[in-house]
Scaffold this active site. Structure first.
Site, short mmCIF file in Angstrom:
data_model
loop_
_atom_site.label_atom_id
_atom_site.label_comp_id
_atom_site.label_asym_id
_atom_site.label_seq_id
_atom_site.Cartn_x
_atom_site.Cartn_y
_atom_site.Cartn_z
N GLY A 208 5.79 -71.47 34.57
CA GLY A 208 6.10 -70.64 33.40
C GLY A 208 4.87 -70.35 32.58
N ASN A 209 5.07 -69.80 31.42
CA ASN A 209 3.94 -69.59 30.50
C ASN A 209 4.45 -69.75 29.07
OD1 ASN A 209 4.69 -66.85 29.40
ND2 ASN A 209 4.61 -66.39 31.59
N ARG A 210 3.55 -69.61 28.12
CA ARG A 210 3.90 -69.98 26.74
C ARG A 210 4.48 -68.85 25.91
NH1 ARG A 210 -1.09 -72.96 24.32
NH2 ARG A 210 0.41 -73.32 22.65
N SER A 211 4.85 -67.74 26.53
CA SER A 211 5.42 -66.64 25.75
C SER A 211 6.77 -67.06 25.16
CB SER A 211 5.60 -65.42 26.66
OG SER A 211 6.33 -64.44 25.96
N ALA A 275 5.43 -61.58 29.28
CA ALA A 275 4.29 -62.18 29.98
C ALA A 275 4.77 -62.45 31.40
CB ALA A 275 3.88 -63.47 29.28
#
Ligand code: C5P
Length: 394
Positions: A208-211, A275
């Site tokens: 995942g990512n931090r969006s 993102a």
């Protein structure tokens, strides 16, 4: 949006009347001039003083309560209103309005106003599903009233069914949408993507990512509140689903691409605020990967670049989240992905990082020079972006 708008908040006598106090408070906090009108039954459930304290305005509880100073109360309220909202709307008040009865201050105000009217019914399940209530609701809808459907859940009687008042955020969203329906994006359709994609490794893990999704959600809400029809394509986020738009839930980049292709079959603009992962595991393991003695190597492959691949006659707007060479990198992406506009943001900047309520953006259009904006709320940034969308759509 709600600032300086006069909102006549009608409260009729259902137990959900206590929730109307929260709505009155939130509307007043957003800068609206809230004029509460209560039926006699509502005053038995919540004291007018509660609403007076929350809104800073006297509460009208009858044709002559408080005694009118100059104008006739229901006519002056009806004229002043930018919108009339009834929360909760009981079966009785709905029936009276549908029949054109005006035997109290609230029904008189409704009959006398030309402002848009929003009703949020709340009552016992049996009263709500009763054909006469449903017929009355259908009649009012046909006459242009906005009806926020009651939701399923636990009712005051203890039983479970339809008749609960929806969340106050949903009602707030509908009020904003109704107030903005003739805005500068009226008649347009905008697709917004939001959140960070999740690329599955196995049934319990993903990349995942931090969006947080906040920028995309702010854009979707701002477009809605300027009159646009909105499709929000979202990954799982901690945010509540906004009212008044179509939402499509996706997880991975591939799912997002499919949803974007479908939604952009008919659209004026695509804003890719999500993102999207650039890489995904080559294969998702069907079973949970067990811990072994050594390390673990994941084979990653490229995800589809949605913005680059999408075809169609609509505005394409991308985001460039960068930690270095912000403008140069954003300009490169604008050209490489054939965009009409790109929104660059320095994600290493203080208070402009992932998850923040604020953003510091630079807007770059295909033919224009970079427009650097100061730090502002994501909602304000969304409106700045949409100002440019409106210009490009002309
Ligand atoms: O290339 P980069 O990921 O930095 O580009 C960012 C922009 O491209 C964003 O608007 C993002 O939503 C979009 N994007 C995309 N498909 C990808 C990766 C990014 O549409 N696979």
């Amino acid at each position: 949006m709600l600032k300086n708008k006069t909102i006549v908040l009608g409260v009729s006598g259902g137990i959900a009347a206590y929730k109307a106090a929260d709505l009155a408070s939130k509307l007043a906090q957003a800068g609206a001039n809230v004029r509460v009108v209560m039926t006699w039954e509502a005053t038995e459930l919540v004291k007018p003083l509660t609403f007076q304290a929350l809104t800073g305005n006297p509460v009208v509880t009858g044709m002559f309560e408080p005694a009118p100073l100059s104008a006739i109360t229901h006519v002056s309220l009806a004229d002043e209103a930018d919108i009339v909202v009834i929360v909760p709307a009981t079966a009785n008040i709905i029936a009276k309005i549908a029949a054109g009865i005006a035997d109290d201050i609230l029904t008189c105000t409704v009959l006398a106003t030309t402002a848009p009217i929003v009703l949020s019914p709340a009552m016992h399940n049996n009263m709500y599903v009763n054909p006469v209530t449903q017929e009355n609701i259908a009649r009012l809808k046909k006459r242009g009233f906005t009806i926020i459907p009651a939701v399923h859940g636990r009712l005051a009687s203890g039983s479970i069914g339809y008749g609960r008042l929806p969340e106050i955020t949903e009602i707030m969203g509908t009020i904003q949408q109704t107030l903005g329906k003739n805005g500068d994006l009226a008649g347009k359709r905008i697709v917004v993507t939001a959140g960070g994609t999740q690329e599955v490794i196995d049934p319990v893990r993903y990349i995942g990512n931090r969006s947080s999704g906040k920028m995309g959600y702010a854009l979707a809400e701002a477009a809605r509140d300027r009159g646009s029809a909105v499709t929000l394509i979202t990954t799982p986020t901690a945010l509540g689903i906004p009212a008044g738009m179509e939402t499509v839930k996706v997880q991975s980049a591939i799912e997002m691409k499919d949803a974007v292709v479908k939604a952009t079959a008919k659209t004026d603009a695509l804003i890719m605020a999500a993102a999207v992962a650039d890489y995904m595991p080559e294969t998702a393991s069907a079973q949970k990967i067990k811990k072994g003695a050594g390390g673990l190597t994941l084979e990653l492959v490229k995800t589809p670049d949605i913005l680059s691949e999408i075809k169609g006659k609509f505005l394409k707007i991308g985001f460039a989240a960068e930690t270095q060479d912000l403008i140069a990198n954003a300009q490169k992406k604008l050209t490489a992905k054939s965009l009409d506009m790109i929104v660059a943001n320095d994600v290493s900047a203080k208070d402009s990082v992932f998850g923040s309520d604020n953003n510091k953006i630079t807007i770059i259009k295909k033919d224009g020079k970079p427009q650097a904006l100061p730090l502002m709320s994501k909602r304000e940034a969304a409106d700045k972006i949409l100002d440019n969308v409106v210009k490009l759509l002309k």
